[in-house]
Design a protein around this motif. Structure first.
Motif, PDB file in Angstrom:
ATOM      1  N   SER A   1       0.842  -1.206   0.000  1.00 54.61           N
ATOM      2  CA  SER A   1       0.000   0.000   0.000  1.00 54.61           C
ATOM      3  C   SER A   1       0.870   1.247   0.000  1.00 54.61           C
ATOM      4  CB  SER A   1      -0.902   0.013   1.238  1.00 54.61           C
ATOM      5  OG  SER A   1      -0.107   0.161   2.415  1.00 54.61           O
ATOM      6  N   ALA A   2       0.246   2.379  -0.306  1.00 54.95           N
ATOM      7  CA  ALA A   2       0.952   3.659  -0.272  1.00 54.95           C
ATOM      8  C   ALA A   2       1.444   3.968   1.141  1.00 54.95           C
ATOM      9  CB  ALA A   2       0.034   4.776  -0.770  1.00 54.95           C
ATOM     10  N   GLN A   3       0.653   3.573   2.136  1.00 51.90           N
ATOM     11  CA  GLN A   3       1.051   3.817   3.521  1.00 51.90           C
ATOM     12  C   GLN A   3       2.328   3.067   3.859  1.00 51.90           C
ATOM     13  OE1 GLN A   3      -1.997   2.963   6.388  1.00 51.90           O
ATOM     14  NE2 GLN A   3      -0.752   3.570   8.142  1.00 51.90           N
ATOM     15  N   THR A   4       2.423   1.801   3.444  1.00 52.83           N
ATOM     16  CA  THR A   4       3.638   1.021   3.696  1.00 52.83           C
ATOM     17  C   THR A   4       4.804   1.577   2.889  1.00 52.83           C
ATOM     18  OG1 THR A   4       2.349  -0.979   4.115  1.00 52.83           O
ATOM     19  CG2 THR A   4       4.674  -1.275   3.591  1.00 52.83           C
ATOM     20  N   ALA A   5       4.540   1.905   1.601  1.00 55.62           N
ATOM     21  CA  ALA A   5       5.604   2.436   0.741  1.00 55.62           C
ATOM     22  C   ALA A   5       6.197   3.712   1.314  1.00 55.62           C
ATOM     23  CB  ALA A   5       5.058   2.691  -0.656  1.00 55.62           C
ATOM     24  N   SER A   6       5.364   4.495   1.991  1.00 55.52           N
ATOM     25  CA  SER A   6       5.826   5.780   2.536  1.00 55.52           C
ATOM     26  C   SER A   6       6.769   5.609   3.721  1.00 55.52           C
ATOM     27  CB  SER A   6       4.637   6.644   2.938  1.00 55.52           C
ATOM     28  OG  SER A   6       3.947   6.072   4.043  1.00 55.52           O
ATOM     29  N   THR A   7       6.891   4.362   4.240  1.00 54.62           N
ATOM     30  CA  THR A   7       7.800   4.134   5.370  1.00 54.62           C
ATOM     31  C   THR A   7       9.204   3.745   4.904  1.00 54.62           C
ATOM     32  OG1 THR A   7       7.172   1.792   5.587  1.00 54.62           O
ATOM     33  CG2 THR A   7       5.878   3.401   6.829  1.00 54.62           C
ATOM     34  N   MET A   8       9.433   3.720   3.589  1.00 59.98           N
ATOM     35  CA  MET A   8      10.785   3.446   3.089  1.00 59.98           C
ATOM     36  C   MET A   8      11.767   4.464   3.672  1.00 59.98           C
ATOM     37  SD  MET A   8      12.303   3.607  -0.811  1.00 59.98           S
ATOM     38  CE  MET A   8      11.860   1.954  -1.375  1.00 59.98           C
ATOM     39  N   PRO A   9      12.933   4.034   4.167  1.00 62.97           N
ATOM     40  CA  PRO A   9      13.923   4.974   4.713  1.00 62.97           C
ATOM     41  C   PRO A   9      14.295   6.071   3.707  1.00 62.97           C
ATOM     42  CG  PRO A   9      14.537   2.715   5.229  1.00 62.97           C
ATOM     43  CD  PRO A   9      13.376   2.629   4.288  1.00 62.97           C
ATOM     44  N   GLY A  10      14.333   7.295   4.157  1.00 61.78           N
ATOM     45  CA  GLY A  10      14.715   8.422   3.312  1.00 61.78           C
ATOM     46  C   GLY A  10      13.666   8.841   2.318  1.00 61.78           C
ATOM     47  N   GLN A  11      12.447   8.347   2.450  1.00 64.80           N
ATOM     48  CA  GLN A  11      11.379   8.603   1.483  1.00 64.80           C
ATOM     49  C   GLN A  11      11.136  10.103   1.322  1.00 64.80           C
ATOM     50  OE1 GLN A  11       7.872  10.147   0.570  1.00 64.80           O
ATOM     51  NE2 GLN A  11       7.570   9.334   2.634  1.00 64.80           N
TER      52      GLN A  11
END
Length: 314
Positions: A239-249
């Motif tokens: 999901s977009a919510q999970t993707a947004s937790t990528m380090p340095g996003q």
């Protein structure tokens, strides 16, 4: 960069300047000795103003500027100015009527370390005839001549404001090679501004991003280009919510289904995160300098809006 004053060629300490349509600072920034630092940013960021403050052509209303261990404006600046070479972005109009060799002769009286042989060597390498009035030269020819004038006294600190402006590709290559040779001495420093991505990549050790009179960030060049990437990722149920937790996003964009395009400033940690989360990296691509600048400007705009919103809610 080291915090010790002896390791810094220039130190801007809390400088501020306010004009009717522009505010610079507050800026605290160290320029390390023995390296090439490039300041990049949109026109009107305050880059040239910093140069003029180093030369005491403009004064900060707040803060101090130290150059080669000397506080500018605190006494006799002449000895430290002897150790500086300056190539301004715009040529000086009052030099238009004098011939280049006459300008060189004037410089030889001012700079104790003026080296006429070095000057002639630079002219030869750049294919410049200094028997012409500066105002009669083409923009590229005059730029090459002024570059030779700035470098001929072997300054400890070289200030280059858009050095390649007006140069053809061959002259640009010659200038790059001359600057590399100049830096072989070991303890010389260059502070430059440039809009040419390749020029920054070829020369700079450190990159300072500026916009609207403020410093957005200072980075070691190799680390910068190895850290800022765009990742294209996919994963079952991602999901977009999970993707947004990528380090340095620094930005997430859906590209259909459970796939996303993410900009990150921490590529190595982002790689490790994808492995740990079981996310597939479809591809990744290093960002160019202008793309990093655009991302920083966007982040800065978001940060300012959040700050203003918090202020208004109080």
């Amino acid at each position: 960069m080291s915090d010790g004053q002896a390791d810094q060629a220039i130190q801007f300490k809390g400088i501020e300047q306010r004009k009717p349509n522009f505010k610079l600072g507050p800026i605290t920034l160290d320029i390390p000795k023995g390296f090439i630092t490039a300041i990049v940013g949109p026109n009107g960021s305050g880059k040239s103003t910093l140069f003029r403050m180093v030369l005491d052509l403009e004064k900060p209303q707040e803060g101090t500027v130290h150059v080669l261990d000397h506080r500018i404006g605190s006494g006799d600046d002449a000895p430290v100015k002897q150790r500086i070479g300056y190539l301004p972005e715009e040529s000086l109009l009052h030099d238009d009527k004098i011939k280049a060799f006459e300008k060189a002769r004037f410089n030889s009286y001012w700079y104790r370390n003026w080296d006429v042989n070095r000057y002639q060597e630079l002219l030869l390498g750049l294919q410049v005839n200094d028997n012409l009035p500066l105002g009669k030269m083409s923009k590229g020819m005059r730029r090459k001549c002024e570059f030779a004038l700035a470098l001929a006294h072997a300054p400890d600190l070289l200030l280059l404001d858009e050095p390649s402006s007006g140069l053809d590709p061959l002259a640009w290559k010659a200038m790059i090679e001359m600057l590399h040779r100049y830096m072989e001495h070991g303890d010389r420093t260059i502070l430059m501004t440039s809009h040419i991505v390749e020029e920054v990549k070829r020369l700079a050790d450190y990159i300072v991003f500026m916009a609207q009179g403020r410093v957005l960030g200072v980075y070691e060049k190799d680390e910068l280009f190895s850290s800022w990437f765009t990742f294209f990722i996919s994963g079952e149920g991602l999901s977009a919510q999970t993707a947004s937790t990528m380090p340095g996003q620094c930005g997430v964009e859906s590209i259909g289904g459970h796939s996303f395009r993410i900009t990150t400033s921490k590529a190595l940690q982002a790689d490790q995160w994808c492995v740990a989360e079981g996310i597939t990296i479809i591809s990744k691509q290093a960002l160019e300098l202008d793309e990093i600048m655009s991302t920083l400007l966007q982040q800065d705009g978001i940060s300012k809006r959040v700050h203003e919103a918090r202020g208004n809610s109080r």
